[in-house]
Design a protein around this motif. Structure first.
Motif, PDB file in Angstrom:
ATOM      1  N   LEU A 112       0.838  -1.200   0.000  1.00  0.00           N
ATOM      2  CA  LEU A 112       0.000   0.000   0.000  1.00  0.00           C
ATOM      3  C   LEU A 112       0.875   1.252   0.000  1.00  0.00           C
ATOM      4  CD1 LEU A 112      -3.351   0.584   1.489  1.00  0.00           C
ATOM      5  CD2 LEU A 112      -1.604   2.181   2.201  1.00  0.00           C
ATOM      6  N   ARG A 113       1.965   1.231   0.778  1.00  0.00           N
ATOM      7  CA  ARG A 113       2.857   2.402   0.824  1.00  0.00           C
ATOM      8  C   ARG A 113       3.515   2.627  -0.531  1.00  0.00           C
ATOM      9  NH1 ARG A 113       2.843   4.130   5.904  1.00  0.00           N
ATOM     10  NH2 ARG A 113       4.147   5.876   5.276  1.00  0.00           N
ATOM     11  N   SER A 114       3.955   1.541  -1.181  1.00  0.00           N
ATOM     12  CA  SER A 114       4.625   1.767  -2.461  1.00  0.00           C
ATOM     13  C   SER A 114       3.624   2.229  -3.518  1.00  0.00           C
ATOM     14  CB  SER A 114       5.437   0.560  -2.919  1.00  0.00           C
ATOM     15  OG  SER A 114       4.608  -0.544  -2.999  1.00  0.00           O
ATOM     16  N   HIS A 115       2.359   1.858  -3.350  1.00  0.00           N
ATOM     17  CA  HIS A 115       1.313   2.319  -4.264  1.00  0.00           C
ATOM     18  C   HIS A 115       1.173   3.851  -4.198  1.00  0.00           C
ATOM     19  CE1 HIS A 115      -2.032   1.089  -6.816  1.00  0.00           C
ATOM     20  NE2 HIS A 115      -2.751   2.055  -6.271  1.00  0.00           N
ATOM     21  N   LEU A 116       1.419   4.421  -3.006  1.00  0.00           N
ATOM     22  CA  LEU A 116       1.249   5.866  -2.831  1.00  0.00           C
ATOM     23  C   LEU A 116       2.523   6.673  -3.093  1.00  0.00           C
ATOM     24  CD1 LEU A 116      -1.009   6.176   0.371  1.00  0.00           C
ATOM     25  CD2 LEU A 116      -1.511   7.107  -1.908  1.00  0.00           C
ATOM     26  N   PHE A 117       3.684   5.998  -3.124  1.00  0.00           N
ATOM     27  CA  PHE A 117       4.970   6.709  -3.158  1.00  0.00           C
ATOM     28  C   PHE A 117       5.073   7.700  -4.332  1.00  0.00           C
ATOM     29  CE2 PHE A 117       9.458   6.946  -4.423  1.00  0.00           C
ATOM     30  CZ  PHE A 117      10.014   7.434  -3.253  1.00  0.00           C
ATOM     31  N   GLU A 118       4.892   7.207  -5.550  1.00  0.00           N
ATOM     32  CA  GLU A 118       5.046   8.081  -6.727  1.00  0.00           C
ATOM     33  C   GLU A 118       3.976   9.166  -6.737  1.00  0.00           C
ATOM     34  OE1 GLU A 118       7.404   8.539  -8.736  1.00  0.00           O
ATOM     35  OE2 GLU A 118       8.549   6.811  -8.028  1.00  0.00           O
ATOM     36  N   TYR A 119       2.762   8.775  -6.351  1.00  0.00           N
ATOM     37  CA  TYR A 119       1.666   9.746  -6.305  1.00  0.00           C
ATOM     38  C   TYR A 119       2.051  10.906  -5.384  1.00  0.00           C
ATOM     39  CZ  TYR A 119      -2.632  12.065  -5.114  1.00  0.00           C
ATOM     40  OH  TYR A 119      -3.570  13.055  -4.892  1.00  0.00           O
ATOM     41  N   GLN A 120       2.571  10.571  -4.190  1.00  0.00           N
ATOM     42  CA  GLN A 120       2.899  11.634  -3.232  1.00  0.00           C
ATOM     43  C   GLN A 120       4.038  12.507  -3.752  1.00  0.00           C
ATOM     44  OE1 GLN A 120       3.293   9.336   0.438  1.00  0.00           O
ATOM     45  NE2 GLN A 120       1.105   9.550   0.860  1.00  0.00           N
ATOM     46  N   ARG A 121       5.052  11.888  -4.339  1.00  0.00           N
ATOM     47  CA  ARG A 121       6.161  12.701  -4.889  1.00  0.00           C
ATOM     48  C   ARG A 121       5.664  13.605  -6.007  1.00  0.00           C
ATOM     49  NH1 ARG A 121      11.860  11.035  -3.831  1.00  0.00           N
ATOM     50  NH2 ARG A 121      12.110  12.714  -5.288  1.00  0.00           N
ATOM     51  N   SER A 122       4.692  13.149  -6.776  1.00  0.00           N
ATOM     52  CA  SER A 122       4.215  13.917  -7.931  1.00  0.00           C
ATOM     53  C   SER A 122       3.480  15.190  -7.512  1.00  0.00           C
ATOM     54  CB  SER A 122       3.284  13.056  -8.795  1.00  0.00           C
ATOM     55  OG  SER A 122       2.014  12.934  -8.160  1.00  0.00           O
ATOM     56  N   GLN A 123       3.157  15.303  -6.238  1.00  0.00           N
ATOM     57  CA  GLN A 123       2.425  16.497  -5.790  1.00  0.00           C
ATOM     58  C   GLN A 123       3.279  17.766  -5.913  1.00  0.00           C
ATOM     59  OE1 GLN A 123      -1.070  16.237  -4.995  1.00  0.00           O
ATOM     60  NE2 GLN A 123      -0.361  14.443  -6.126  1.00  0.00           N
ATOM     61  N   ALA A 124       4.592  17.624  -5.924  1.00  0.00           N
ATOM     62  CA  ALA A 124       5.456  18.807  -6.133  1.00  0.00           C
ATOM     63  C   ALA A 124       5.196  19.370  -7.529  1.00  0.00           C
ATOM     64  CB  ALA A 124       6.925  18.427  -5.962  1.00  0.00           C
ATOM     65  N   ASP A 125       5.015  18.495  -8.525  1.00  0.00           N
ATOM     66  CA  ASP A 125       4.732  18.970  -9.893  1.00  0.00           C
ATOM     67  C   ASP A 125       3.358  19.615  -9.978  1.00  0.00           C
ATOM     68  OD1 ASP A 125       7.179  18.061 -10.748  1.00  0.00           O
ATOM     69  OD2 ASP A 125       6.402  16.049 -11.193  1.00  0.00           O
ATOM     70  N   VAL A 126       2.400  19.058  -9.230  1.00  0.00           N
ATOM     71  CA  VAL A 126       1.050  19.655  -9.219  1.00  0.00           C
ATOM     72  C   VAL A 126       1.146  21.078  -8.665  1.00  0.00           C
ATOM     73  CG1 VAL A 126      -1.288  19.475  -8.237  1.00  0.00           C
ATOM     74  CG2 VAL A 126      -0.069  17.392  -8.930  1.00  0.00           C
ATOM     75  N   ALA A 127       1.901  21.243  -7.574  1.00  0.00           N
ATOM     76  CA  ALA A 127       2.041  22.578  -6.958  1.00  0.00           C
ATOM     77  C   ALA A 127       2.720  23.548  -7.929  1.00  0.00           C
ATOM     78  CB  ALA A 127       2.832  22.472  -5.661  1.00  0.00           C
ATOM     79  N   ARG A 128       3.764  23.075  -8.608  1.00  0.00           N
ATOM     80  CA  ARG A 128       4.462  23.931  -9.587  1.00  0.00           C
ATOM     81  C   ARG A 128       3.517  24.321 -10.717  1.00  0.00           C
ATOM     82  NH1 ARG A 128       8.678  20.206  -8.913  1.00  0.00           N
ATOM     83  NH2 ARG A 128      10.399  21.112  -7.752  1.00  0.00           N
ATOM     84  N   ALA A 129       2.784  23.328 -11.220  1.00  0.00           N
ATOM     85  CA  ALA A 129       1.888  23.574 -12.356  1.00  0.00           C
ATOM     86  C   ALA A 129       0.814  24.604 -12.002  1.00  0.00           C
ATOM     87  CB  ALA A 129       1.225  22.264 -12.799  1.00  0.00           C
ATOM     88  N   HIS A 130       0.443  24.685 -10.730  1.00  0.00           N
ATOM     89  CA  HIS A 130      -0.575  25.656 -10.316  1.00  0.00           C
ATOM     90  C   HIS A 130       0.032  26.982  -9.869  1.00  0.00           C
ATOM     91  CE1 HIS A 130      -3.260  22.154 -10.423  1.00  0.00           C
ATOM     92  NE2 HIS A 130      -4.214  23.049 -10.581  1.00  0.00           N
TER      93      HIS A 130
END
Ligand code: DC
Length: 225
Positions: A112-130
């Motif tokens: 379950l943790r590895s399922h969330l790992f990339e998703y959580q790291r990708s939030q930096a790109d979401v913040a940049r994009a906004h």
């Protein structure tokens, strides 16, 4: 919102009810950051997996339901929420006694943790994009596993009586000490103070004082780097 200057990543770790969420939201307002509560990620998955009949005592029971869940992000104000198959579950649903009782068991499962790992790291790109000036992410392993190289890493703590009183004030039934024990003792990504993170005892201070202290530390660090 500003997109100028250096994009900041701020990690905020600590046990249950130490003040991570209120502090992170306050800092997000003050420093123009996108806010992510990763506890809500684990709660949202726990809620969806329980609804699908998964049992944390039988790790294999999460595999099929997990692949059927499509993860995405919806912004509510400056908070980025995890949506599952296009829906962000209601706060009352992910903070129910059932979810409080099961979330640490699900969160201890490596798959379950590895399922969330990339998703959580990708939030930096979401913040940049906004166009946000940075990202503040709260949880248990953010400064140790998700963003170990972030420049601004904090670890909040408070004595148990203060934390229990805070939860009671929110009208929640939550076994804080039991969850902390599970979160600290699990093998994968246990709750730890990340090496080099700044530790802050929130018990003697008001929320505003904690926010002020941390904002000053971040600003002074930024001005010296
Ligand atoms: O912050 P919270 O109390 O809403 O978190 C709920 C649970 O999620 C917590 O008991 C452990 C788990 N969690 C985790 O394992 N890793 C994180 N980064 C955040 C939360």
């Amino acid at each position: 919102m500003s997109s100028s200057g250096n994009f900041k990543i701020i990690t905020m770790d600590g046990g249950a009810a130490v003040g991570k969420s209120s502090t992170s939201r306050g800092l997000a307002e003050r420093l123009d950051l996108m806010h992510v509560d990763t506890g809500a990620h684990y709660r949202t998955l726990t809620y969806a997996l329980l609804a699908a009949g998964a049992d944390p005592e039988h790790p294999e029971s999460i595999s099929d339901p997990l692949v059927a869940l499509s993860l995405d992000t919806l912004l509510e104000g400056r908070s980025a929420k995890l949506s599952i198959n296009g829906i962000v579950p209601a706060d009352a649903d992910i903070r129910s006694p059932e979810v409080n009782g099961a979330v640490s068991k699900f969160a201890a499962l490596p798959s379950l943790r590895s399922h969330l790992f990339e998703y959580q790291r990708s939030q930096a790109d979401v913040a940049r994009a906004h166009g946000y000036a940075g990202l503040i992410m709260e949880g248990r392993d953010i400064g140790s596993i998700i963003f170990p190289y972030a420049e601004h890493r904090f670890f909040l703590h408070a004595d148990e009586a203060t934390r229990a009183a805070r939860r009671a004030k929110e009208g929640q039934t939550d076994s804080i000490a039991a969850r902390d024990r599970m979160d600290k003792s699990r093998k994968t990504a246990p709750l730890v103070c990340p090496e080099g993170a700044t530790q802050i005892d929130t018990a003697p201070f008001t929320l505003e004082e904690v926010i002020e202290q941390i904002a000053e530390l971040i600003e002074s660090h930024e001005s010296h780097s």
